[in-house]
Motif scaffolding. Structure first.
Motif, PDB file in Angstrom:
ATOM      1  N   LYS A 171     -10.158  15.064  60.587  1.00  0.00           N
ATOM      2  CA  LYS A 171      -8.749  15.046  60.161  1.00  0.00           C
ATOM      3  C   LYS A 171      -8.358  16.386  59.545  1.00  0.00           C
ATOM      4  O   LYS A 171      -7.263  16.896  59.799  1.00  0.00           O
ATOM      5  N   CYS A 172      -9.254  16.967  58.753  1.00  0.00           N
ATOM      6  CA  CYS A 172      -8.985  18.293  58.169  1.00  0.00           C
ATOM      7  C   CYS A 172      -8.847  19.342  59.264  1.00  0.00           C
ATOM      8  O   CYS A 172      -7.959  20.190  59.203  1.00  0.00           O
ATOM      9  N   ILE A 173      -9.720  19.294  60.268  1.00  0.00           N
ATOM     10  CA  ILE A 173      -9.634  20.245  61.382  1.00  0.00           C
ATOM     11  C   ILE A 173      -8.273  20.124  62.062  1.00  0.00           C
ATOM     12  O   ILE A 173      -7.607  21.129  62.335  1.00  0.00           O
ATOM     13  N   GLU A 174      -7.845  18.903  62.319  1.00  0.00           N
ATOM     14  CA  GLU A 174      -6.541  18.684  62.960  1.00  0.00           C
ATOM     15  C   GLU A 174      -5.417  19.249  62.104  1.00  0.00           C
ATOM     16  O   GLU A 174      -4.495  19.895  62.620  1.00  0.00           O
ATOM     17  N   ASN A 175      -5.477  19.032  60.789  1.00  0.00           N
ATOM     18  CA  ASN A 175      -4.431  19.543  59.901  1.00  0.00           C
ATOM     19  C   ASN A 175      -4.447  21.063  59.822  1.00  0.00           C
ATOM     20  O   ASN A 175      -3.391  21.701  59.847  1.00  0.00           O
ATOM     21  N   VAL A 176      -5.636  21.661  59.738  1.00  0.00           N
ATOM     22  CA  VAL A 176      -5.733  23.121  59.688  1.00  0.00           C
ATOM     23  C   VAL A 176      -5.173  23.724  60.974  1.00  0.00           C
ATOM     24  O   VAL A 176      -4.457  24.732  60.941  1.00  0.00           O
ATOM     25  N   GLU A 177      -5.468  23.107  62.100  1.00  0.00           N
ATOM     26  CA  GLU A 177      -4.930  23.598  63.377  1.00  0.00           C
ATOM     27  C   GLU A 177      -3.411  23.507  63.438  1.00  0.00           C
ATOM     28  O   GLU A 177      -2.772  24.230  64.197  1.00  0.00           O
ATOM     29  N   LYS A 178      -2.816  22.648  62.611  1.00  0.00           N
ATOM     30  CA  LYS A 178      -1.351  22.540  62.514  1.00  0.00           C
ATOM     31  C   LYS A 178      -0.784  23.508  61.467  1.00  0.00           C
ATOM     32  O   LYS A 178       0.412  23.513  61.221  1.00  0.00           O
ATOM     33  N   GLY A 179      -1.658  24.274  60.796  1.00  0.00           N
ATOM     34  CA  GLY A 179      -1.194  25.244  59.812  1.00  0.00           C
ATOM     35  C   GLY A 179      -1.246  24.761  58.375  1.00  0.00           C
ATOM     36  O   GLY A 179      -0.770  25.444  57.464  1.00  0.00           O
ATOM     37  N   VAL A 180      -1.826  23.596  58.138  1.00  0.00           N
ATOM     38  CA  VAL A 180      -1.946  23.053  56.792  1.00  0.00           C
ATOM     39  C   VAL A 180      -3.167  23.677  56.105  1.00  0.00           C
ATOM     40  O   VAL A 180      -4.239  23.752  56.694  1.00  0.00           O
ATOM     41  N   SER A 181      -2.999  24.139  54.891  1.00  0.00           N
ATOM     42  CA  SER A 181      -4.123  24.665  54.124  1.00  0.00           C
ATOM     43  C   SER A 181      -4.877  23.525  53.468  1.00  0.00           C
ATOM     44  O   SER A 181      -4.282  22.518  53.077  1.00  0.00           O
TER      45      SER A 181
END
Length: 122
Positions: free
Chosen positions: A10-20
Motif C-alpha cells: 500500500k505504501c508503494i502504491e501511495n509513493v508511486e502516486k506522489g504521496v510522501s
C-alpha cells in the motif's frame, strides 16, 4: 490487522502516486539513546520506487516523552533538535540492505556525535 507485506505494498502504491511516507526504521524508541538495527520496510519501498530517502535525526524527545508514556508530558522539559540530512538516492545497483546500511550510517554517526557532545556537557 494488515500484514506487513500488505502495508508495504500500500505504501508503494501511495509513493508511486506522489504521496510522501515517514518511517521510524527502528520500529520502537530507544532505551539507551543508541540506535537499534533498522527494519527493512522503508528501504523496500525506496528500492522498489527509486524515491530518495531523507534521513532525519530527532534529538531531545526522551525528556519530553519518556518511555512508558503515550505522549508529551505537557511540561517544558527541554528542546527538540531536528536535523535533515542529505538525501540518499537509490540506484539500480543498490540493494535493500545497502540502502538500510547507508541510512543507518548517516543517522548513527550523527547520533554518536550528539551523545558524545551531551556527555561532555556541550
Amino acid at each position: 490487522r494488515k500484514s506487513g507485506k500488505g502495508v508495504i505494498q500500500k505504501c508503494i502504491e501511495n509513493v508511486e502516486k506522489g504521496v510522501s511516507v515517514f518511517f521510524f526504521p527502528e520500529g520502537t524508541r530507544t532505551r539507551t539513546g543508541k540506535l537499534s538495527e533498522f527494519k527493512a520496510g522503508a528501504f523496500k519501498i525506496a528500492h522498489s520506487t527509486a524515491v530518495p530517502i531523507v534521513p532525519i535525526s530527532i534529538e531531545g524527545t526522551s525528556a519530553l516523552m519518556p518511555m512508558g508514556k503515550s505522549f508529551w508530558l505537557g511540561e517544558d522539559k527541554g528542546q527538540i533538535l531536528v536535523t535533515v540530512h542529505d538525501w540518499i538516492v537509490p540506484s539500480k545497483q543498490d540493494s535493500v540492505e545497502s540502502l538500510k546500511l547507508d541510512t543507518f550510517e548517516v543517522l548513527n554517526n550523527h547520533n554518536e556525535a550528539s551523545l558524545a557532545r551531551r556527555s561532555e556537557g556541550v
